[in-house]
Scaffold this active site. Structure first.
Site, mmCIF file in Angstrom:
data_model
loop_
_atom_site.group_PDB
_atom_site.id
_atom_site.type_symbol
_atom_site.label_atom_id
_atom_site.label_comp_id
_atom_site.label_asym_id
_atom_site.label_seq_id
_atom_site.Cartn_x
_atom_site.Cartn_y
_atom_site.Cartn_z
ATOM 1 N N ARG A 147 -44.186 8.058 -1.185
ATOM 2 C CA ARG A 147 -45.382 8.033 -0.329
ATOM 3 C C ARG A 147 -45.077 8.441 1.119
ATOM 4 N NH1 ARG A 147 -46.574 1.582 -0.059
ATOM 5 N NH2 ARG A 147 -46.490 1.833 -2.309
ATOM 6 N N HIS A 148 -43.815 8.261 1.541
ATOM 7 C CA HIS A 148 -43.496 8.741 2.900
ATOM 8 C C HIS A 148 -42.230 9.602 2.903
ATOM 9 C CE1 HIS A 148 -41.386 4.917 2.633
ATOM 10 N NE2 HIS A 148 -42.427 4.175 2.987
ATOM 11 N N GLU A 173 -29.501 -8.622 3.624
ATOM 12 C CA GLU A 173 -30.480 -8.492 4.711
ATOM 13 C C GLU A 173 -31.523 -9.575 4.490
ATOM 14 O OE1 GLU A 173 -32.202 -4.624 5.484
ATOM 15 O OE2 GLU A 173 -33.961 -5.539 6.431
ATOM 16 N N GLU A 198 -32.713 2.558 1.973
ATOM 17 C CA GLU A 198 -33.330 1.467 1.201
ATOM 18 C C GLU A 198 -33.751 2.041 -0.135
ATOM 19 O OE1 GLU A 198 -36.628 -0.173 3.266
ATOM 20 O OE2 GLU A 198 -35.440 -0.765 4.976
ATOM 21 N N ARG A 235 -51.166 14.575 5.890
ATOM 22 C CA ARG A 235 -51.659 15.956 5.782
ATOM 23 C C ARG A 235 -50.785 16.801 4.851
ATOM 24 N NH1 ARG A 235 -55.515 17.320 9.889
ATOM 25 N NH2 ARG A 235 -56.858 15.507 9.742
ATOM 26 N N HIS A 259 -36.535 4.520 3.470
ATOM 27 C CA HIS A 259 -36.760 4.012 2.114
ATOM 28 C C HIS A 259 -37.312 5.164 1.271
ATOM 29 C CE1 HIS A 259 -38.832 0.662 -0.495
ATOM 30 N NE2 HIS A 259 -38.092 1.488 -1.211
ATOM 31 N N ASN A 288 -36.118 2.085 11.342
ATOM 32 C CA ASN A 288 -36.657 2.627 10.095
ATOM 33 C C ASN A 288 -37.724 3.662 10.459
ATOM 34 O OD1 ASN A 288 -38.589 2.929 7.953
ATOM 35 N ND2 ASN A 288 -37.598 1.236 6.904
ATOM 36 N N ASP A 330 -39.550 5.528 8.348
ATOM 37 C CA ASP A 330 -40.473 5.831 7.237
ATOM 38 C C ASP A 330 -41.857 6.246 7.710
ATOM 39 O OD1 ASP A 330 -38.529 5.031 5.478
ATOM 40 O OD2 ASP A 330 -39.501 3.150 4.903
ATOM 41 N N HIS A 331 -42.349 5.525 8.738
ATOM 42 C CA HIS A 331 -43.767 5.741 9.062
ATOM 43 C C HIS A 331 -44.013 6.981 9.914
ATOM 44 C CE1 HIS A 331 -44.810 2.444 6.673
ATOM 45 N NE2 HIS A 331 -44.076 1.601 7.375
ATOM 46 N N ARG A 339 -39.034 5.794 -1.579
ATOM 47 C CA ARG A 339 -39.791 5.039 -2.584
ATOM 48 C C ARG A 339 -39.985 5.880 -3.832
ATOM 49 N NH1 ARG A 339 -42.459 0.273 -0.284
ATOM 50 N NH2 ARG A 339 -43.329 0.041 -2.354
ATOM 51 N N HIS A 383 -37.893 -6.912 8.726
ATOM 52 C CA HIS A 383 -39.242 -6.867 8.147
ATOM 53 C C HIS A 383 -40.232 -7.651 9.007
ATOM 54 C CE1 HIS A 383 -42.503 -6.328 5.330
ATOM 55 N NE2 HIS A 383 -41.740 -5.440 4.720
ATOM 56 N N GLY A 384 -41.220 -6.920 9.483
ATOM 57 C CA GLY A 384 -42.293 -7.542 10.267
ATOM 58 C C GLY A 384 -41.900 -7.898 11.693
ATOM 59 N N THR A 398 -46.253 -2.651 1.400
ATOM 60 C CA THR A 398 -44.885 -2.543 1.900
ATOM 61 C C THR A 398 -44.036 -3.488 1.050
ATOM 62 O OG1 THR A 398 -43.461 -2.809 3.851
ATOM 63 C CG2 THR A 398 -45.339 -4.301 3.685
ATOM 64 N N THR A 399 -42.711 -3.510 1.279
ATOM 65 C CA THR A 399 -41.841 -4.371 0.482
ATOM 66 C C THR A 399 -42.238 -5.831 0.726
ATOM 67 O OG1 THR A 399 -40.142 -2.756 1.007
ATOM 68 C CG2 THR A 399 -39.425 -4.741 -0.149
ATOM 69 N N HIS A 454 -42.063 -0.436 11.523
ATOM 70 C CA HIS A 454 -43.486 -0.243 11.776
ATOM 71 C C HIS A 454 -43.883 -0.477 13.236
ATOM 72 C CE1 HIS A 454 -47.836 -1.096 11.560
ATOM 73 N NE2 HIS A 454 -47.812 -0.129 10.667
HETATM 74 N N1 PXP Z 1 -35.897 -3.989 6.014
HETATM 75 C C1 PXP Z 1 -36.314 -3.670 4.770
HETATM 76 C C2 PXP Z 1 -35.404 -3.961 3.631
HETATM 77 C C3 PXP Z 1 -37.560 -3.056 4.552
HETATM 78 O O1 PXP Z 1 -37.957 -2.754 3.300
HETATM 79 C C4 PXP Z 1 -38.355 -2.738 5.668
HETATM 80 C C5 PXP Z 1 -39.660 -2.028 5.465
HETATM 81 O O2 PXP Z 1 -39.421 -0.766 4.954
HETATM 82 C C6 PXP Z 1 -37.869 -3.071 6.939
HETATM 83 C C7 PXP Z 1 -36.659 -3.729 7.088
HETATM 84 C C8 PXP Z 1 -38.651 -2.756 8.177
HETATM 85 O O3 PXP Z 1 -39.828 -3.490 8.188
HETATM 86 P P1 PXP Z 1 -40.929 -3.188 9.287
HETATM 87 O O4 PXP Z 1 -41.422 -1.794 9.047
HETATM 88 O O5 PXP Z 1 -41.960 -4.241 9.044
HETATM 89 O O6 PXP Z 1 -40.255 -3.312 10.628
#
Ligand code: PXP
Length: 241
Positions: free
Chosen positions: A49-50, A151, A70, A18, A43, A7, A9-10, A45, A190-191, A100-101, A213
């Site tokens: 935001r990203h 998921e 996502e 910026r 994602h 992912n 996103d970050h 959103r 996630h996490g 976050t989600t 992340h």
């Molecule tokens: N899966 C889903 C559905 C998510 O929403 C996210 C966070 O955007 C992730 C996985 C990835 O989570 P993390 O950034 O904590 O690895």
């Protein structure tokens, strides 16, 4: 062995700090693929935001593995997904104020709306996944709305320790078994990070781990390519245990 989908996103979070052009998540996706990841996740959103619309259209053109979008089930986001036609769409709950989600989708509560969105996406040949907590009721409801994948939300596992973490790991295994028994395909995420991913990678039958992340954070210090390679290596070794 589960596939690693990154992912990005970050990368966009950093860019949006910026409101400029760099770092570009599209270039980031290319580097992740070069490092051996098997899918790119973003994602879009509602508050943008990203990730921005520009990103998803460029990713659709450039991603060589597969693109997993996502998304919430808000009408305008669904319309964008139908136009974009990513390989995968993962439906997630979304609250504007959340960092976050935070939890999984409540498929039981929003069955009719989710069922319609699943159907519309599948009509465009987009494979659909539902991001849910590892709970049997949610798994059964997911099957009933016709999704291809679920998921499993690994947040409760990732944010616990010791005996509680062992219990959460068992919950993930039970949920995965139930889903497979019902004919669903199972991803998880996630996490997850470099310290906690191994036991999840060792759960047989999980097809993909979606991780963001921790990889992007590590990339700040060691570079993105190395951060992805290291995560892949841990998943490979962990899956053999
Ligand atoms: N899966 C889903 C559905 C998510 O929403 C996210 C966070 O955007 C992730 C996985 C990835 O989570 P993390 O950034 O904590 O690895």
């Amino acid at each position: 062995m589960p596939k690693l989908c990154v992912n990005v996103d970050h990368i966009a979070t950093l860019r949006q700090a910026r409101r400029g052009k760099e770092p570009d998540p599209v270039l980031g996706a290319r580097i992740c693929e070069r490092a051996g990841c098997e899918g790119i996740v973003v994602h879009l959103r509602e508050d943008r935001r990203h990730i921005q619309e520009r990103d998803i259209y460029l990713l659709k053109e450039g991603v060589r593995t597969k693109l997993n979008l996502e998304m919430s089930i808000a009408q305008d986001i669904v319309d964008i997904a139908l136009d974009l036609r990513p390989d995968f769409a993962t439906l997630v709950p979304e609250r504007r104020e959340e960092v976050t989600t935070e939890g999984g989708l409540d498929v039981l509560k929003e069955k009719e709306r989710i069922e319609k969105v699943v159907e519309r996406l599948q009509e465009k040949e987009i494979k659909v996944s539902l991001f849910i907590d590892p709970e049997l009721e949610q798994i059964k409801a997911s099957k009933e709305v016709g999704t291809d994948f679920i998921e499993l939300h690994t947040g409760r596992y990732a944010h616990s320790e010791g005996k509680e973490q062992e219990r959460e790991l068992k919950n993930l295994v039970i949920a995965k078994d139930k889903a497979i028994e019902l004919g669903l395909k199972v991803n998880a995420g996630h996490g997850l990070n470099y310290q906690n991913v191994s036991p999840v990678a060792a759960i047989s039958g999980i097809q993909e781990l979606n991780i963001g992340h921790s990889i992007i954070s590590r990339a700040v210090f060691v570079g993105l390519e190395k951060a992805v390679r290291e995560m892949k290596e841990i998943i490979t070794v962990g899956s053999r245990q």
